[in-house]
Design an enzyme around this catalytic site. Structure first.
Site, mmCIF file in Angstrom:
data_model
loop_
_atom_site.group_PDB
_atom_site.id
_atom_site.type_symbol
_atom_site.label_atom_id
_atom_site.label_comp_id
_atom_site.label_asym_id
_atom_site.label_seq_id
_atom_site.Cartn_x
_atom_site.Cartn_y
_atom_site.Cartn_z
ATOM 1 N N HIS A 295 33.256 47.603 29.548
ATOM 2 C CA HIS A 295 33.763 46.458 29.952
ATOM 3 C C HIS A 295 35.081 46.638 30.677
ATOM 4 O O HIS A 295 35.496 45.475 31.372
ATOM 5 C CB HIS A 295 34.092 45.231 28.875
ATOM 6 N N ASP A 299 31.320 43.764 34.086
ATOM 7 C CA ASP A 299 31.301 42.503 33.740
ATOM 8 C C ASP A 299 29.901 42.281 33.007
ATOM 9 O O ASP A 299 28.902 42.705 33.413
ATOM 10 C CB ASP A 299 31.968 41.539 34.348
#
Length: 323
Positions: A295, A299
């Site tokens: 992450h 995304d």
């Protein structure tokens, strides 16, 4: 600026480790002030997980890049596991070296990358029907059975070309987007351990070439015939958790990659089919797919788009194609 590693932490005393290191590796470690903790944390590419000169040099190259960049400070708190007391009827088994390496690598991955896992289901009826149609001819021609793995890897390669950020590594605040597409395929060994041989330049193979790569690497892994280079330089990893019946999983990223995809068991299910003439229910071969990704740079939107592209590649599979 001189490296300010405390003398007691330098890798000059190897008595605190039960891992074998060659004289050359020890010499490099002493010269470069690599601590024994850093050495023990390396995933060796040599036989039986032995750390090689190349492993140490790769570590130094990455460590130097990180030190030169403005990397976030690591948490100062030390995480320790709770104490566990064995009882008289318990059996205590020592981890073998490969299991310790896997354990360290998985813990390191969780500490390095903030993991996010997305899920999606896919209709693989076309792929199942195609494999059933060609498997006998394939086995007669090639002497081996064709599995679903090369078909899934072919689809992954297509998606990486569309979303190359999934084929990258993070070094400090830099993102290295890899040109080569080298797909690692997690392979279970007879002793219960796991190894990840790598199909180098996977985008340059047709389905026959991918099938042969999968068969050769899997057989070599299970018979202990892999060469050190066979597990190096992976840029994306595939694992089939459905091999042993699992519907889905939350795989751990294989560092220094940024994503890993897992396919579950294929099950027949009643599915609503939409058409211009209305909805109907049909029995279809369905499979869950999960992907864990880093992450820091991937995304949810990009992760979901990649998974959607993977589904499209599988569901649009041409059941009339030849191999």
């Amino acid at each position: 600026v001189e490296n300010s590693v405390p003398s007691e932490a330098k890798a000059t005393d190897f008595s605190s480790s039960d891992r074998f290191y060659s004289p050359l590796v020890k010499s490099i470690a002493k010269q470069e002030n690599i601590t024994i903790q850093e050495l023990d944390g390396l995933e060796g590419s040599g036989k039986s997980g032995r750390v090689t000169k190349n492993d140490v040099q790769n570590f130094l190259a990455n460590r130097g890049s990180v030190q030169q960049s403005d990397t976030p400070a690591k948490p100062s708190a030390t995480i320790t596991a709770p104490a566990v007391q064995s009882m008289p009827n318990d059996r205590v088994e020592k981890m073998d070296r490969m299991r310790r390496i896997i354990s360290d690598h998985m813990v390191m991955s969780k500490q390095v990358s903030p993991h996010v896992t997305s899920f999606i289901d896919v209709d693989v009826t076309n792929i199942v029907n195609w494999r059933n149609k060609v498997k006998n001819d394939f086995e007669k021609r090639e002497g081996e059975k064709i599995t679903f793995t090369p078909l899934f890897i072919e689809a992954i390669v297509k998606c990486i070309k569309k979303y190359p950020m999934l084929n990258s590594s993070v070094v400090g605040d830099n993102i290295i987007i890899k040109k080569d597409i080298n797909i690692g395929m997690a392979t279970a060994l007879p002793n219960g351990n796991l190894i990840v041989p790598v199909i180098k330049y996977a985008d340059q193979f047709n389905i026959i070439g991918l099938a042969k790569q999968v068969i050769t690497l899997a057989n070599n892994a299970r018979t202990g015939k892999l060469q050190p280079g066979d597990t190096q330089d992976g840029t994306f990893t595939f694992t089939n958790v459905g091999t042993f019946g699992s519907l889905m999983g939350t795989p751990i990223i294989n560092q220094p990659q940024v994503a890993i995809i897992a396919t579950g068991a294929i099950k027949k299910k009643p599915v609503v089919i939409e058409s211009d003439k209305g909805d109907s229910i049909a029995i279809r071969h369905m499979m869950f797919v999960s992907m864990s990704y880093d992450h820091r740079i991937i995304d949810g939107a990009m992760g979901s788009l990649f998974l959607a592209a993977f589904v499209e590649a599988l569901e649009s599979f041409d059941v009339n194609r030849t191999f």
